[in-house]
Scaffold this active site. Structure first.
Site, short mmCIF file in Angstrom:
data_model
loop_
_atom_site.label_atom_id
_atom_site.label_comp_id
_atom_site.label_asym_id
_atom_site.label_seq_id
_atom_site.Cartn_x
_atom_site.Cartn_y
_atom_site.Cartn_z
N ASN A 62 0.84 -1.20 0.00
CA ASN A 62 0.00 0.00 0.00
C ASN A 62 0.87 1.25 0.00
OD1 ASN A 62 0.54 -0.91 2.67
ND2 ASN A 62 -1.11 0.32 3.52
N GLU A 64 0.48 5.24 0.57
CA GLU A 64 -0.41 6.28 1.08
C GLU A 64 0.10 7.67 0.68
OE1 GLU A 64 -0.89 5.42 5.27
OE2 GLU A 64 -2.14 3.67 4.82
N GLU A 75 -2.97 -4.53 -3.14
CA GLU A 75 -3.45 -5.44 -4.19
C GLU A 75 -3.50 -4.73 -5.54
OE1 GLU A 75 -4.72 -4.82 -1.24
OE2 GLU A 75 -5.88 -6.49 -0.43
N CYS A 112 -10.25 -5.25 0.19
CA CYS A 112 -11.39 -4.33 0.22
C CYS A 112 -12.24 -4.53 -1.04
CB CYS A 112 -10.91 -2.88 0.33
SG CYS A 112 -10.28 -2.18 -1.20
N CYS A 115 -10.68 -3.45 -4.43
CA CYS A 115 -9.65 -4.39 -4.91
C CYS A 115 -10.30 -5.66 -5.46
CB CYS A 115 -8.67 -4.73 -3.79
SG CYS A 115 -7.54 -3.36 -3.42
N1 THU Z 1 -5.27 -1.55 2.47
C1 THU Z 1 -4.73 -2.35 1.53
O1 THU Z 1 -3.60 -2.13 1.07
N2 THU Z 1 -5.46 -3.41 1.09
C2 THU Z 1 -6.71 -3.71 1.50
O2 THU Z 1 -7.33 -4.63 0.97
C3 THU Z 1 -7.32 -2.96 2.59
C4 THU Z 1 -6.59 -1.76 3.06
C5 THU Z 1 -4.51 -0.38 2.91
C6 THU Z 1 -5.08 0.95 2.50
C7 THU Z 1 -4.52 1.86 3.55
O3 THU Z 1 -3.23 2.27 3.13
C8 THU Z 1 -4.37 0.98 4.77
O4 THU Z 1 -4.44 -0.36 4.33
C9 THU Z 1 -5.44 1.21 5.83
O5 THU Z 1 -6.71 1.11 5.28
#
Ligand code: THU
Length: 160
Positions: A62, A64, A75, A112, A115
């Site tokens: 991830n 940010e 993902e 999520c 994704c």
């Molecule tokens: N996140 C993911 O990378 N994948 C997911 O399926 C759920 C959430 C990340 C997004 C954000 O950077 C952090 O987790 C908190 O939500």
């Protein structure tokens, strides 16, 4: 009126050595990816690793941003990178793992909804199942295909 029911079939394991060598390699790649995540705001580090049909492993974590919605999940980082680098190569399997305060989460972390939608489209374009491994240090879940995780997807044909 008709009633329909969808079944989600999950295979649960207690530890990594119950998985195949290829699955273990993919999980370890996802763990490594999670350690390199850029998540200074949530401090929730997610890693994803894809096993492509050409044998390659592609990873994502991830990413940010101070403007929060500009970030992206692990993902989708992995899947979009695979799409950019190997546009027509099916994704056979994705492993997902989350790390908090340096510790791998005990329970599996499911992707999520956004994704899942992206995973679904890749799977349906490839016309081959994409296995999903949700890795937790105390429980591992394996799902045979993305459609099991997203029974009513938005489809390409909806646009035509
Ligand atoms: N996140 C993911 O990378 N994948 C997911 O399926 C759920 C959430 C990340 C997004 C954000 O950077 C952090 O987790 C908190 O939500």
């Amino acid at each position: 009126m008709k009633q329909r029911a969808y079944t989600v079939r999950l295979y649960e394991f207690d530890q990594l050595d119950e998985l195949s060598e290829e699955q273990v390699l993919l999980v370890n790649s996802a763990i490594k990816a999670a350690r390199d995540a850029y998540a200074p705001y949530s401090e929730y580090h997610v890693g994803a690793a894809l096993h492509l049909a050409n044998g390659e492993i592609v990873i994502g974590s991830n990413q940010e941003n101070a403007a929060y919605p500009s970030g992206l999940c692990a993902e989708r980082v992995a899947i979009f990178y695979a799409g950019a680098r190997h546009p027509d190569v099916p994704i056979l399997c994705i492993a997902i793992v989350a790390i908090r305060e340096g510790v791998i989460q005990e329970g599996p972390v499911a992707p999520c909804g956004a994704c899942r939608q992206v995973m679904y489209e890749k799977e349906s374009q490839a016309n081959a199942p994409m296995e999903v491994i949700l890795y937790g240090s105390k429980k591992i879940q394996v799902i045979n295909q993305v459609t099991d995780l997203l029974p009513l997807p938005f489809k390409l044909e909806n646009l035509s």
